[in-house]
Design a protein around this motif. Structure first.
Motif, short mmCIF file in Angstrom:
data_model
loop_
_atom_site.label_atom_id
_atom_site.label_comp_id
_atom_site.label_asym_id
_atom_site.label_seq_id
_atom_site.Cartn_x
_atom_site.Cartn_y
_atom_site.Cartn_z
N SER A 14 0.84 -1.20 0.00
CA SER A 14 0.00 0.00 0.00
C SER A 14 0.87 1.25 0.00
N THR A 16 0.91 5.49 -0.11
CA THR A 16 0.15 6.72 0.13
C THR A 16 0.98 7.90 -0.36
N ASP A 50 -9.71 5.52 -0.03
CA ASP A 50 -9.48 5.41 1.41
C ASP A 50 -10.37 6.41 2.14
N GLN A 57 -4.84 9.33 -3.73
CA GLN A 57 -3.72 9.35 -2.79
C GLN A 57 -3.25 7.95 -2.37
N ARG A 58 -4.04 6.94 -2.65
CA ARG A 58 -3.66 5.59 -2.20
C ARG A 58 -3.69 4.61 -3.37
N ASP A 60 -2.77 0.47 -4.09
CA ASP A 60 -2.46 -0.82 -3.48
C ASP A 60 -2.15 -1.88 -4.54
N GLY A 221 -11.24 0.45 1.25
CA GLY A 221 -10.33 1.46 1.78
C GLY A 221 -10.40 1.65 3.28
#
Length: 241
Positions: A14, A16, A50, A57-58, A60, A221
């Protein structure tokens, strides 16, 4: 995640970002990332919504099915130093909220323990969650999740499952209600007779906790709950598709 760490079979990679990545730049970001594994697996990146971050912004990465024990994983991100992770033994715990039991399968060995889950109206999330961390003692406040019958207090042997505040932890009420009824504010409670401590001692980040026969399914998320997306939906979250 620290370089060289050993994780459970459900742990995604993950990332960020400091700022949201615009849609037009997301494919280039994915192309700049390289994941290699031994043995080789089928995996993919997916942009995750998320609950605590802005869209974009995230990001995975996970395989199609949980990692095999012993898998070696290397992540390379452009010019940055590579990061290496290893998948440890397999531990998957299945919590049945109607049977009030948790079935723990560790490297093929099964045991069942009584639990108490969320009371009606404060139901435990359904679906697959992944352990993010654990703490010997945690202060909890039910007002943070909007429950009017406010409760504040410390709980021991707390295994963290979601960013919204779901834990699997020792709960004195489980001494009376585990195996019989659901009385918590949404967490999963284990008795104080050593049951909670045993699970706490053996669990590591990345282990899977799957809840069945509850109500609403936890969002991908909300913690590392990526496994609740079918593979085709996971692939659809990649900018390269």
């Amino acid at each position: 995640m620290a370089d060289g760490r050993t994780v459970g079979v459900g742990m995604p990679i993950s990332l960020t970002f400091d700022r949201p990545v615009p849609s037009a730049e997301r494919a280039a970001v994915e192309r700049s990332l390289t994941v290699t594994t031994a043995p080789q697996v089928t995996g993919a990146w997916s942009w995750i919504k998320d609950r605590n971050l802005l869209d974009g912004q995230r990001l995975d990465y996970r395989p199609r099915t949980p990692w095999a024990p012993g898998t070696a994983i290397t992540l390379r991100t452009g010019s940055a130093a590579a990061r290496h992770f290893t998948v440890g033994r397999s531990l998957v715990a299945t919590v049945d909220v109607t049977a009030h039991t948790m079935t723990v399968v560790k490297d093929g060995v099964t045991r069942r323990v009584p639990i108490t889950a969320g009371a009606p109206g404060m139901d435990t999330w359904n679906g697959t969650m992944v352990v993010s961390d654990k703490q010997r003692r945690v202060f909890m406040d039910s007002r943070t999740v909007g429950y009017g019958d406010a409760y504040q207090g410390y709980y021991n042997y707390a295994v963290h499952l979601t960013t919204s505040g779901t834990y699997l932890h020792e709960n004195p009420r489980a001494d009376s209600y585990a195996g019989r009824s659901n009385v918590t504010h949404g967490c999963i409670g284990l008795a104080t007779d050593g049951t909670a401590r045993r699970f706490f001692d053996e669990v590591i980040p990345g282990d899977i906790v799957r809840v069945v026969n509850s109500k609403d399914t936890v969002a991908p998320g909300n913690g590392y709950s990526d496994w609740n997306l079918p593979w085709d939906q996971w692939l659809a979250g990649s900018a390269l598709r």
